[in-house]
Design a protein around this motif. Sequence first.
Motif, mmCIF file in Angstrom:
data_model
loop_
_atom_site.group_PDB
_atom_site.id
_atom_site.type_symbol
_atom_site.label_atom_id
_atom_site.label_comp_id
_atom_site.label_asym_id
_atom_site.label_seq_id
_atom_site.Cartn_x
_atom_site.Cartn_y
_atom_site.Cartn_z
ATOM 1 N N PRO A 178 -85.107 55.185 -61.156
ATOM 2 C CA PRO A 178 -83.718 54.762 -60.956
ATOM 3 C C PRO A 178 -83.022 55.668 -59.946
ATOM 4 O O PRO A 178 -83.408 56.829 -59.769
ATOM 5 N N PRO A 179 -82.019 55.158 -59.258
ATOM 6 C CA PRO A 179 -81.341 55.980 -58.254
ATOM 7 C C PRO A 179 -80.638 57.167 -58.893
ATOM 8 O O PRO A 179 -80.160 57.104 -60.018
ATOM 9 N N ARG A 180 -80.612 58.247 -58.157
ATOM 10 C CA ARG A 180 -79.994 59.480 -58.642
ATOM 11 C C ARG A 180 -78.482 59.343 -58.619
ATOM 12 O O ARG A 180 -77.910 58.905 -57.625
ATOM 13 N N ARG A 181 -77.848 59.720 -59.697
ATOM 14 C CA ARG A 181 -76.383 59.628 -59.785
ATOM 15 C C ARG A 181 -75.797 61.015 -59.574
ATOM 16 O O ARG A 181 -75.556 61.739 -60.517
ATOM 17 N N ASP A 182 -75.578 61.355 -58.327
ATOM 18 C CA ASP A 182 -74.973 62.643 -57.992
ATOM 19 C C ASP A 182 -73.538 62.396 -57.562
ATOM 20 O O ASP A 182 -73.211 62.366 -56.393
ATOM 21 N N GLU A 183 -72.689 62.177 -58.537
ATOM 22 C CA GLU A 183 -71.287 61.876 -58.270
ATOM 23 C C GLU A 183 -70.409 63.127 -58.410
ATOM 24 O O GLU A 183 -69.207 63.017 -58.452
ATOM 25 N N GLY A 184 -71.012 64.302 -58.512
ATOM 26 C CA GLY A 184 -70.253 65.520 -58.741
ATOM 27 C C GLY A 184 -69.196 65.808 -57.693
ATOM 28 O O GLY A 184 -68.025 65.949 -58.012
ATOM 29 N N PRO A 185 -69.568 65.914 -56.405
ATOM 30 C CA PRO A 185 -68.540 66.221 -55.404
ATOM 31 C C PRO A 185 -67.493 65.128 -55.272
ATOM 32 O O PRO A 185 -66.317 65.410 -55.076
ATOM 33 N N THR A 186 -67.891 63.862 -55.400
ATOM 34 C CA THR A 186 -66.936 62.775 -55.238
ATOM 35 C C THR A 186 -65.913 62.773 -56.369
ATOM 36 O O THR A 186 -64.706 62.690 -56.132
ATOM 37 N N THR A 187 -66.373 62.877 -57.587
ATOM 38 C CA THR A 187 -65.468 62.878 -58.738
ATOM 39 C C THR A 187 -64.577 64.104 -58.723
ATOM 40 O O THR A 187 -63.368 64.017 -58.963
ATOM 41 N N ASN A 188 -65.147 65.240 -58.430
ATOM 42 C CA ASN A 188 -64.392 66.482 -58.374
ATOM 43 C C ASN A 188 -63.338 66.424 -57.268
ATOM 44 O O ASN A 188 -62.221 66.922 -57.437
ATOM 45 N N ALA A 189 -63.675 65.800 -56.141
ATOM 46 C CA ALA A 189 -62.713 65.687 -55.042
ATOM 47 C C ALA A 189 -61.545 64.775 -55.417
ATOM 48 O O ALA A 189 -60.394 65.063 -55.078
ATOM 49 N N ILE A 190 -61.823 63.692 -56.126
ATOM 50 C CA ILE A 190 -60.750 62.790 -56.534
ATOM 51 C C ILE A 190 -59.812 63.486 -57.513
ATOM 52 O O ILE A 190 -58.584 63.399 -57.398
ATOM 53 N N VAL A 191 -60.377 64.213 -58.478
ATOM 54 C CA VAL A 191 -59.549 64.928 -59.451
ATOM 55 C C VAL A 191 -58.717 66.005 -58.763
ATOM 56 O O VAL A 191 -57.526 66.156 -59.034
ATOM 57 N N ALA A 192 -59.330 66.754 -57.852
ATOM 58 C CA ALA A 192 -58.592 67.801 -57.133
ATOM 59 C C ALA A 192 -57.483 67.202 -56.274
ATOM 60 O O ALA A 192 -56.376 67.748 -56.207
ATOM 61 N N LEU A 193 -57.750 66.081 -55.627
ATOM 62 C CA LEU A 193 -56.738 65.432 -54.796
ATOM 63 C C LEU A 193 -55.551 64.968 -55.632
ATOM 64 O O LEU A 193 -54.391 65.238 -55.290
#
Length: 116
Positions: free
Chosen positions: A32-47
């Motif tokens: 299955p495809p790797r779910r590396d959403e760490g930077p994206t999710t963290n960037a949305i929360v920080a924004l």
Amino acid sequence: MSQEDPSGYPYQPYGAPYGRRPPPQYGYGYPPPRRDEGPTTNAIVALVLNLVALVSCFNVLGLPGAILAGLALGRARTEPGAARSMLVWSWVLFGLGFVLSIGTFFYLGLNGYFDE
């Protein structure tokens, strides 16, 4: 009475469209495809938090923090290393602005500027 089809496919699963059958699952194939959403999710929360701090607390360091978080959100897929470093600086600016805002309110309160 067997549920197996003579062609080797399992019985028709519930909810599958009539006439279509899923391929047999043997445990091999692509992972299955790797779910590396760490930077994206963290960037949305920080924004979001930097913008809320800028509007509600008049955190002047929220503006550069929001800019860095927005840039990190744009680079999260192409340059994850640069995005992570921008996110770290965005969180540092958010925390520093929050501490300075709280310190300013304590200073003003202890020196009597809020007295009537």
